[in-house]
Design an enzyme around this catalytic site. Sequence first.
Site, PDB file in Angstrom:
ATOM      1  N   ARG A  52       0.835  -1.206   0.000  1.00  0.00           N
ATOM      2  CA  ARG A  52       0.000   0.000   0.000  1.00  0.00           C
ATOM      3  C   ARG A  52       0.870   1.257   0.000  1.00  0.00           C
ATOM      4  O   ARG A  52       0.551   2.238  -0.675  1.00  0.00           O
ATOM      5  CB  ARG A  52      -0.940  -0.020   1.221  1.00  0.00           C
ATOM      6  CG  ARG A  52      -2.007   1.057   1.158  1.00  0.00           C
ATOM      7  CD  ARG A  52      -3.071   0.892   2.226  1.00  0.00           C
ATOM      8  NE  ARG A  52      -2.539   1.079   3.570  1.00  0.00           N
ATOM      9  CZ  ARG A  52      -3.256   0.914   4.682  1.00  0.00           C
ATOM     10  NH1 ARG A  52      -4.518   0.556   4.612  1.00  0.00           N
ATOM     11  NH2 ARG A  52      -2.704   1.101   5.864  1.00  0.00           N
ATOM     12  N   ARG A 105       9.402  18.455  -8.686  1.00  0.00           N
ATOM     13  CA  ARG A 105      10.662  18.124  -9.387  1.00  0.00           C
ATOM     14  C   ARG A 105      11.838  18.867  -8.773  1.00  0.00           C
ATOM     15  O   ARG A 105      12.986  18.497  -8.941  1.00  0.00           O
ATOM     16  CB  ARG A 105      10.564  18.492 -10.875  1.00  0.00           C
ATOM     17  CG  ARG A 105       9.586  17.628 -11.649  1.00  0.00           C
ATOM     18  CD  ARG A 105       9.375  18.200 -13.024  1.00  0.00           C
ATOM     19  NE  ARG A 105       9.037  19.631 -12.948  1.00  0.00           N
ATOM     20  CZ  ARG A 105       8.822  20.410 -13.985  1.00  0.00           C
ATOM     21  NH1 ARG A 105       8.920  19.929 -15.202  1.00  0.00           N
ATOM     22  NH2 ARG A 105       8.507  21.683 -13.834  1.00  0.00           N
ATOM     23  N   LYS A 151      -2.716   6.920   0.958  1.00  0.00           N
ATOM     24  CA  LYS A 151      -2.501   7.266   2.373  1.00  0.00           C
ATOM     25  C   LYS A 151      -1.438   8.369   2.387  1.00  0.00           C
ATOM     26  O   LYS A 151      -0.248   8.101   2.578  1.00  0.00           O
ATOM     27  CB  LYS A 151      -2.077   6.018   3.157  1.00  0.00           C
ATOM     28  CG  LYS A 151      -2.328   6.142   4.655  1.00  0.00           C
ATOM     29  CD  LYS A 151      -2.247   4.791   5.326  1.00  0.00           C
ATOM     30  CE  LYS A 151      -2.173   4.899   6.837  1.00  0.00           C
ATOM     31  NZ  LYS A 151      -3.313   5.527   7.476  1.00  0.00           N
ATOM     32  N   GLU A 184     -16.150   6.145   5.463  1.00  0.00           N
ATOM     33  CA  GLU A 184     -15.358   5.528   6.539  1.00  0.00           C
ATOM     34  C   GLU A 184     -15.260   6.514   7.687  1.00  0.00           C
ATOM     35  O   GLU A 184     -15.774   7.635   7.593  1.00  0.00           O
ATOM     36  CB  GLU A 184     -13.969   5.168   6.013  1.00  0.00           C
ATOM     37  CG  GLU A 184     -13.188   6.389   5.517  1.00  0.00           C
ATOM     38  CD  GLU A 184     -11.815   6.053   4.946  1.00  0.00           C
ATOM     39  OE1 GLU A 184     -11.262   5.005   5.311  1.00  0.00           O
ATOM     40  OE2 GLU A 184     -11.291   6.856   4.158  1.00  0.00           O
TER      41      GLU A 184
END
Length: 286
Positions: A52, A105, A151, A184
């Site tokens: 993940r 960058r 995440k 959630e």
Amino acid sequence: MSLKVYINGQLYDKEKAMVSVFDHGLLYGDGVFEGIRAYHGKVFKLEAHIERLFSSAKAIMLEIPMTRQQVAEAIVNTLKVNGLSDAYIRVVVTRGVGTLGLDPRKCSHPQVIIITDAIALYPEEYYEKGLDIITGATRRTDPSALNPRIKSLNYLNNILARIEGTNAGVMEVLMLNSQGFVAECTGDNIFTVKNGDLYTPPVSAGILIGVTRMVVIEIATKAGYKVYEPNMTLYDIHNADECFLTGTAAEIIPVVKLDGRHIGDGKPGPVTKELLRLFRQYIQSS
Ligand code: PMP
């Protein structure tokens, strides 16, 4: 002995573990992280967490300057150095030092940070009596804006909802997506039990795909439960027989009240209790 923190291959005393104020992780929340747990010296679901982490990094075009294997070894080693066997592990990868502009960058190189610490669980009494939570007014970020599957270090969306919870005197907050379906909680996934079956919002509702959620689906299915992932509304939660949350730190924690309505009979239910027992068995055997 002071706790050691890993940064880019070096271990530093906790007090001396620092990144630059020009790090875009700090300036813009530009980075990704994982929360992992170790039980009895063994890291729980390490591969799933590393997968993940790398997927989150890929999604934000952040190249982690290590292989999956090297990250895994660094986690295990940091845990060992700190002599911890039951611990919470935080892996953070920031974009690195850049200019004051947004351009990623211009950032030098990512900072890979591993912090290990004691676990901060919900107080034990909440596993016995269940949580009282509310639905927040703050909607979960729409996947078209910032996908909750990533995440990222940008947790302000969740923090805003958590502040609503603090103001209302509760410890967790349910978040709806921009269409009004259940997504959630601020740091946990949500499940309900209705007529003996399990329900949890689908990935398409815009959620973090919790590692604990995956484990619960696996053990519940093995135990003979049917697990459905339909779009859910608040009505479904208010009228569920049981409700519980899943997360690395929380494991499985019952919810007995939402928005002032008792869920079921207002006590942690038998299915939730059985799943928590099976989950703890699973930890022992893995
Ligand atoms: N949703 C959110 C927003 C989270 O931050 C977390 C992790 N704390 C979870 C769900 C649960 O995921 P996991 O089971 O992988 O800890």
